[in-house]
Each structure stands twice: as structure tokens, then as C-alpha cells.
Design an enzyme around this catalytic site. Structure first.
Site, PDB file in Angstrom:
ATOM      1  CD  GLU A  52       9.615  13.039  -2.170  1.00  0.00           C
ATOM      2  OE1 GLU A  52       9.869  13.508  -1.319  1.00  0.00           O
ATOM      3  OE2 GLU A  52       9.557  13.315  -3.431  1.00  0.00           O
ATOM      4  CB  CYS A  53       7.932   9.102  -7.041  1.00  0.00           C
ATOM      5  SG  CYS A  53       6.367   8.195  -8.138  1.00  0.00           S
ATOM      6  N   GLY A  54      10.209   7.927  -8.604  1.00  0.00           N
ATOM      7  CA  GLY A  54      10.406   8.559  -9.641  1.00  0.00           C
ATOM      8  C   GLY A  54      12.572   7.877  -9.129  1.00  0.00           C
TER       9      GLY A  54
END
Length: 417
Positions: A313-315
Site C-alpha cells: 500500500e502506497c509506500g
């Protein structure tokens, strides 16, 4: 339940006041817990440090009323920190505002007013909030950023008849360091305990803690059965350190309640991912540690060799890509499991709630989520992971990628839709 700390606008001092109140009650020998309105990973960890109890997110856009009531229920009094202004929510109708939590939970609101640049004008401001919605009860105010005893007296005269729980003097001593996604994380603050104690001292001196305490009472009421998130696997390895810290506790608890086994490891410490059914790399700040992550051969090698599903997720999504360029323009080789290149050299804000429909991958079904990052995507190639729409229902380009056993996107999942 207990009460909500809200404000007319962002930047009014909600977090500092909330932390000071939580720690002040702890210093009195009282057990209280905190919660945060909306999608926020950073403030809740400060709440936990302040009061010694776990802190949850209560999101009136992404969660049903039954889900919110169930999460808020418990034997300890609950102090909720609002987000933005009290009535500020997502377009088109403001859904998800802190005021929605006040309505759903039937809680009174203490309004924190930054009075630093006003005197008599505080009266129509506060009276407007009191009168705006009969379903949102303003129990009183805390005046913040007060310039002097004379200034405080002017404010109190203007607010005659309105309960005033405190007047906090102007001080720069409690200014918190921040970065592009909010405050510097609690676990990165070597001075955290000193900061929390200083905030508690300030609050205890300038606020009427006895009057605030009258609002405290526990609640064990839960509104009927609630739908919980189904775990994406039965054995889940979760990255957890300063680079990968953005997990929602309510989702992890859902997974545990469903019988899933959760194992934690630190990519920054070059720990390999445990052998499990799914490896979960949550969001965080990998861009700040990109050089260290790129050099951590045991961690990256464990991802490349794994036969498990791997989700970012994201990072975490950026870490699964080929290249991550930091703010200085240095390119770092990541896991290379997704055809993705991202950069922080030229930042661009991506922010908002997201309706997500899984097209494939480990998180089947429909989800409520949000996006909040400054990364620029330089390259993306492959099969998308989610169909997406914004808070107004406007379709967005498909989000994320899936390639073999690896998948991810910039969206943070909040709850099952």
C-alpha cells in the site's frame, strides 16, 4: 462514550490539546483512551503514547454507523480528536466530518478556538457553531493561543454564558516537527515523553480538568452486528518499522478475530519476510530510507524469492516497484516485482477518499479507502488492481498493478464497503 475535541478549522491546536488532556488524565491515575476522526495514521500513535491505551480511527465516510458505534464501545472513557474543521468533510455534502461522529455517537463537543487574532469576534464565531446544528451539541470551548491575562478577560466577557473549559496561553514550546504527510512519527521522537509531560502540565494549569472530567463516562453499547473485513490470508507477514508504519489497528484486529496469524518484521533492520501466505508492506516513509532499503539484501531477496502473495500500500507499493527516486534526485533500486518507477524529486499531492473495486489480487470485493501521497509516477505498466472512484462517485483511472504474485496501489484500505 465521552466527548469530542474539535475546532472551527485546521491548525487550531487540536492535537496538542488532545495529547495534553490524555496525558493529564493518565497523570491523575485515570484510564482513558483516544480515537481519531478520519484517515490518519500518525496522530493515533501519539494518543497511545499519551494515555497508554490503543487508539482507533473512526471514519464517518468509510465506516457505517454500526461499525463506528461498535469500535467506540468499551469499558474506558473515549476522547476523540477531530479532523479539520468540525463540519468539514468530503464533497459533495461533507460526509465524514467530525460532526458526523458527534451525531452517530451522541457525544458532546468541546470546541478548541485559536483566539490568537481575535477578541470580541470570538462570540459570533462560537455562537454560530452552537446554533448551526441542534444534533451537534457544543458543551463548551477551550480558548487556545491566548496572548495575555487581559486578552483572556476580553474573550471571557465576549463569551458570557458559554462554558469555558480553559484558556491556554500562547507558547512556541510545544510546536511539533512535521514533514510532508503530517507530524514526525511518535516512534521517531526521542523527546516524546518530555513533550507529552509538558503538554499535560500546560493543560492541567490552564484548563479546568475537574469540569472536563464530568464529561467522561464509559460505554459498552454496540449497535447490532457489524460487517468486519475478511483477512486476505490466514498467515500474514506485516512490515512494521519507521518506514512501514501505516496500518489501521481495526483491520488487523478484524483479521485476528477471523483466526488469521499475524507476524511482524522490520525491513529497515534487514529482516527477511517470514514464510507466510501473504506479505503485507503497508504505507509509511520508504522514501526517507530508500538508500537503506535498497541495500538490505536479505529483505529484498526474501520478497523476490517468495511464493506468497505480496501486497503493498502506497509506500509499500513503491517498494515493490523497480526504482524509487528520493527528494534529492537519487535513484534507488527497489524489489523490482512491479513495473513501476516513482519519484519524490518533483512532488505532487494526491489526496482524497476512494471507492475501490478489486479487479484481482488478495483483497477481493469492494472497499472504502483513501489516497494521500506526494509521489510522482514516472512509469507504470501492467494489469491494474482496482477500479476506483472519488468521494463524489466520479470514476478515476484504474489504480495499482498486479504482476504474478505481487500487487499493490497508492490506495489505503480503510474498511469493507
Amino acid at each position: 462514550m465521552s466527548f469530542i475535541l474539535a475546532a472551527p478549522a485546521s491548525g487550531s491546536g487540536k492535537t496538542t490539546v488532545t495529547l495534553g488532556i490524555l496525558r493529564a488524565f493518565k497523570n491523575r491515575g485515570m484510564e482513558v483512551r483516544g480515537a481519531k476522526s478520519g484517515p490518519d495514521y500518525i496522530d493515533p500513535r501519539f494518543h497511545e503514547a499519551a494515555c497508554g491505551q490503543s487508539c482507533l480511527n473512526l471514519d464517518a465516510w468509510a465506516m457505517t454507523a454500526a461499525r463506528i458505534t461498535s469500535l467506540a464501545a468499551g469499558p474506558l472513557p473515549l476522547i476523540i480528536e477531530g479532523a479539520m474543521g468540525l463540519f468539514d468533510g468530503a464533497p459533495p455534502d461533507g460526509k465524514g466530518a467530525t460532526a458526523d461522529l458527534a451525531r452517530i455517537l451522541g457525544l458532546p463537543v468541546i470546541l478548541i478556538v485559536d483566539a490568537g487574532k481575535m477578541a470580541g469576534s470570538v462570540a459570533p464565531l462560537v455562537q454560530g457553531f452552537i446554533a448551526h446544528d441542534a444534533a451537534v451539541r457544543i458543551a463548551g470551548v477551550i480558548l487556545n493561543n491566548v496572548g495575555s491575562p487581559r486578552h483572556e478577560a476580553m474573550l471571557r466577557r465576549a463569551l458570557a454564558g458559554v462554558p469555558i473549559f480553559g484558556a491556554i496561553p500562547r507558547t512556541a514550546a510545544l510546536t511539533q516537527p512535521s514533514r510532508h504527510l503530517g507530524l514526525v512519527q511518535a516512534q521517531e521522537r526521542p523527546d516524546l515523553e518530555a513533550y507529552l509531560d509538558a503538554a499535560a502540565t500546560l493543560i492541567a494549569k490552564h484548563c479546568d480538568m475537574n469540569e472536563i472530567q464530568t464529561l467522561l463516562h464509559p460505554s459498552t453499547d454496540a449497535r447490532g452486528p457489524t460487517r468486519k473485513a475478511i483477512p486476505p490470508a490466514q498467515r500474514i507477514a506485516i512490515a512494521q518499522d519507521a518506514a512501514f508504519a501505516f496500518c489501521y489497528p481495526h483491520l488487523l484486529q478484524d483479521w485476528r478475530d477471523a483466526g488469521a496469524e499475524l507476524l511482524f518484521f522490520s525491513p529497515l533492520a534487514d529482516e527477511p519476510a517470514p514464510e507466510t501466505d501473504l506479505i503485507y508492506l503497508p504505507g509509511g516513509y520508504p522514501e526517507l530510507y530508500a538508500g537503506r532499503l535498497a541495500a538490505n539484501a536479505r529483505f529484498l531477496g526474501s520478497l523476490r524469492r517468495s511464493n506468497a502473495q505480496i501486497y503493498g500500500e502506497c509506500g509499500g507499493y513503491m517498494t515493490l516497484g523497480e526504482v524509487l527516486i528520493d527528494a534529492d534526485g537519487t535513484a534507488h533500486q527497489m524489489a523490482g516485482l512491479l513495473a513501476l518507477e516513482t519519484s519524490f524529486e518533483k512532488r505532487a499531492l494526491h489526496l482524497g477518499y476512494r471507492d475501490l473495486q478489486a479487479l484481482s489480487g488478495p483483497f477481493a470485493g469492494t472497499w472504502k479507502g483513501h489516497e494521500f501521497h506526494y509521489a510522482t509516477t514516472l512509469k507504470t505498466n501492467g494489469t491494474p488492481l482496482f477500479a476506483a472512484a472519488d468521494a463524489e462517485g466520479t470514476p478515476l483511472p484504474a489504480m495499482g498493478l498486479i504482476q504474478d504474485n505481487a500487487s499493490g496501489s497508492f490506495a489505503h484500505i480503510i474498511d469493507a464497503a
